[in-house]
Design an enzyme around this catalytic site. Sequence first.
Site, PDB file in Angstrom:
ATOM      1  CG  HIS A  90       9.262 -39.302  -7.884  1.00 15.67           C
ATOM      2  ND1 HIS A  90       9.356 -40.619  -7.490  1.00 15.67           N
ATOM      3  CD2 HIS A  90      10.176 -38.626  -7.156  1.00 15.67           C
ATOM      4  CE1 HIS A  90      10.286 -40.738  -6.559  1.00 15.67           C
ATOM      5  NE2 HIS A  90      10.807 -39.531  -6.345  1.00 15.67           N
ATOM      6  CB  CYS A 126      13.741 -40.578  -7.559  1.00 14.38           C
ATOM      7  SG  CYS A 126      14.279 -39.612  -6.129  1.00 14.38           S
ATOM      8  CD  GLU A 143       7.041 -42.137 -10.077  1.00  4.77           C
ATOM      9  OE1 GLU A 143       7.614 -42.132  -8.977  1.00  4.77           O
ATOM     10  OE2 GLU A 143       7.593 -41.751 -11.124  1.00  4.77           O
TER      11      GLU A 143
END
Length: 195
Positions: free
Chosen positions: A173, A77, A175
């Site tokens: 994202h 991002c 994660e």
Amino acid sequence: MVGVLALQGDVREHLAALAECDVIARPVRRPSEIDDINALVIPGGESTTMSKLAQTFEVFDPIHKRIAEGMPAYGSCAGMIMLADTVLDGREDQRSFGGINMTVRRNAFGRQVDSFEEPVDFNGESFPAVFIRAPWVESVGENVDVLGTIASGKAEGRIVAVRQGHLLATSFHPELTGDLRVHRLFVEMVAEHVG
């Protein structure tokens, strides 16, 4: 040793994902810590704030130098924006580390309230992607591999993941999803680099 730039953004989530990939990872905030890492993750957050803080904490120039010298880096991002050679809709005083021959547009998918989850085609497979005030890639130059695009909907075909040599970037994202494929790809890139 993989560092996660810990000035702002989703640092803990990247540290946790890297730990699940059996990598020693630690937060990086000071110039002296940059010398001790083999690779760097630049997390999501707010790219203009990240740019300012990197300069304030005097890590901008050391990171820029290490990336230019071939240190592997992965940006998600805002991290994608920080690795772009050209940024559209950025502030005049905003700086990026550069390294990937691409043009990105900040907040291309809209504001915070426009955040969404959408499967993307990543390396030929479906990947559950989370987009939060995300950029997209307007164009790529030579030697940039497009790894991911929006699979359907009004943004179908938009580029959201790229690689150029030792650098990897996603506008989403990973994660936040529990899916470790992007982090594992980065760990493989680091392993190739350090031998």
